[in-house]
Scaffold this active site. Structure first.
Site: not given
Length: 543
Positions: A255, A300, A314
């Site tokens: 790496h 909505c 809600c």
């Protein structure tokens, strides 16, 4: 100490490995790697016989210095994980304490040799401490403690320990209260050849796995090991003779130029199940009634939970819709939504880097397969069709080797970029990364797609193919340069970047503010998640 030449080596599993055909292809690959990441070779590839020789040398050295048998030295070195200097220091500091710690007793606890001079005592039978049968002295075996057991019981006891695994390397006397070590001489004397060979394999593995200077190549099926002799400041990336490249320090896929800590954090993050929880927190809300998570795609804010719940609420404030006023302006709701948006932003950011990290790894593995196919099948076809020798086609192999190494480097730069916090450095890094990636894509496209036309036999192939040769060679060189610049900058920690190079215009200020806001939040991330979970469960957003 004798080791069987048939000793086998068990190896750890690693990533998918390709040998790139036969011959010296691994040397070709290492040459390409050295052009991108130039460094002196600070490691040695060891075969099994090389490891055995190093092990014998250590045993003989300690045996000579401490005036001990090789059997006793093996017990000592196993206890100190094959650290020769530590064995010598500890032994000369306090020999008695070390003997007691490792089980090398000077005097036996049980002595059946006192009557050695008495001929009558030689004929007295001795009772085995396991089967309680009586045996002559020749049928009894003992270690340094002197506890007597028949050879049959010894064989059963030791064989069971060896079959249980590497723990047999520190096997003690069968007497529960005794700590005397059982040496290799006893094991060779009472066990079958097959069992003894297995014990020898464990000793060989212990020399590599318990020591600090040698590690196995993690590629599946590879029997090589690597001895590293570099400093802490040098790159730990090594290339095994099997063509597999890995980091000697952490045993992950090679790496460089990214450090092991960054790689470790990145791999852990990719495997961390909390990322699923983060996604749930950012993209769903629990139904206030049944607590099942609900994802809102669009529409909505009037939500209806699915059957059998059917609760209406809600989406913004989670209040029951029949008691909802139509306005969701409570501060606690705004605060929760702000944190949710922050989580969503972080998930998108992580996904950006992860997808590109994974895609480059996938492209690298595909390039390995393409190179293998080129070397095993296509070079011969290309040589016949273009009326040229295979040695003149080495530029195609070089291009693919360059692609494979560049994909590896590019893959890890995305892990580096994810954790890069300094914005001016990030800008410079992304510029270098972008230049390197663009060059690599052009090279990869040319090698993968434009080469195909030349597998079809042509009446006059020379002009077109020569133009292709120049193009592919040029792209290989340019791409190498891009990645050299990228690697050098990352290895230096982007130290050449100063904040003055990037004046804070309005857009940069806005980005900086957003980034700092995220960092402040991330510092207290776990606490925020806990409070947020409690708030959802308690229903404080909809009461």
């Amino acid at each position: 100490m004798d080791f069987s030449d048939d000793d086998m080596i068990d190896n750890k599993s690693g990533e998918e490995n390709y040998s790139y055909g036969g011959g010296n292809e691994s040397d070709d690959y290492n040459d390409v790697v050295d052009t991108i990441i130039p460094s002196e070779k600070s490691y040695v590839i060891l075969k099994e016989e090389d490891i055995l020789k190093l092990q014998r040398d250590d045993i003989e050295r300690v045996s000579s210095i401490l005036s001990l048998s090789q059997v006793e030295v093996i017990v000592l070195l196993l206890h100190y994980n094959w650290c020769v200097s530590k064995v010598e220091d500890e032994w000369f500091t306090d020999e008695e304490r070390i003997r007691k710690a490792v089980g090398l007793l000077k005097e036996p606890v049980v002595d059946f040799n006192g009557g050695e001079k008495d001929k009558k005592c030689r004929k007295v039978n001795i009772q085995c401490g396991i089967c309680f049968e009586s045996y002559t002295r020749e049928e009894i075996a003992r270690v340094s403690c002197g506890h007597p057991y028949c050879k049959t019981c010894w064989a059963g006891y030791i064989t069971t320990k060896i079959e249980d695994g590497p723990g047999c390397l520190r096997v003690k006397c069968p007497e529960p209260s005794c700590s005397a070590a059982v040496g290799k001489d006893m094991i060779e004397d009472v066990t079958e050849t097959k069992v003894n060979e297995k014990y020898s394999r464990y000793i060989l593995r212990s020399y590599v796995e318990d020591g600090k200077k040698i590690k196995w190549c993690p590629s599946p099926g590879c029997g090589y090991a690597v001895e590293f002799g570099g400093s802490e400041s040098s790159s730990y990336d090594v290339s095994c003779l099997c063509s597999y490249r890995f980091c000697w320090n952490c045993s992950e896929d090679a790496h460089s130029p990214v450090d092991c800590d960054t790689v470790s954090k990145w791999i852990f993050k990719n495997q961390d199940e909390s990322e699923n929880k983060n996604w749930m927190l950012a993209n769903s809300k629990p139904c206030p009634e049944c607590k099942r998570p609900i994802e809102k795609n669009d529409g909505c804010n009037h939500m209806t939970c699915s059957a059998p719940c059917g609760h209406e609420f809600c989406w913004i404030c989670l209040k029951a819709y029949r008691r909802h006023s139509g306005a969701c302006n409570r501060f606690v709701v705004e605060q929760a939504e702000s944190k949710r948006a922050l989580l969503q932003s972080e998930i998108k950011r992580y996904t950006h880097y992860y997808v590109r990290w994974a895609e480059n790894q996938s492209s690298r593995l595909k390039a390995m397969r393409d190179l293998e196919k080129l070397q095993s099948v296509q070079l011969k076809e290309l040589s016949d069709n273009q009326c040229t020798s295979e040695t003149q086609l080495q530029f195609t192999v070089d291009a693919w080797l360059q692609i494979i190494e560049c994909r590896r480097v590019l893959k890890w730069t995305y892990a580096y970029g994810y954790y890069l916090q300094d914005l001016p450095k990030r800008k410079f890094f992304e510029y270098l990364q972008g230049e390197a990636e663009s060059g690599l894509e052009r090279l990869h496209h040319c090698a993968e797609n434009e080469l195909k036309q030349f597998f079809i036999k042509s009446e006059d192939p020379s002009d077109t193919f020569n133009a292709f040769r120049m193009k592919l060679t040029g792209l290989t060189t340019v791409t190498k340069t891009y990645f050299e610049n990228l690697v050098k900058a990352l290895e230096n920690g982007l130290v050449d970047v100063t904040h003055n190079e990037f004046p804070p215009d309005n857009e940069t200020k806005s980005t900086q503010e957003k980034y700092e806001e995220y960092q402040d939040y991330e510092d207290d991330f776990l606490e925020t998640q806990r409070l947020y979970d409690e708030a959802l469960l308690s229903g404080c957003y909809y009461d």
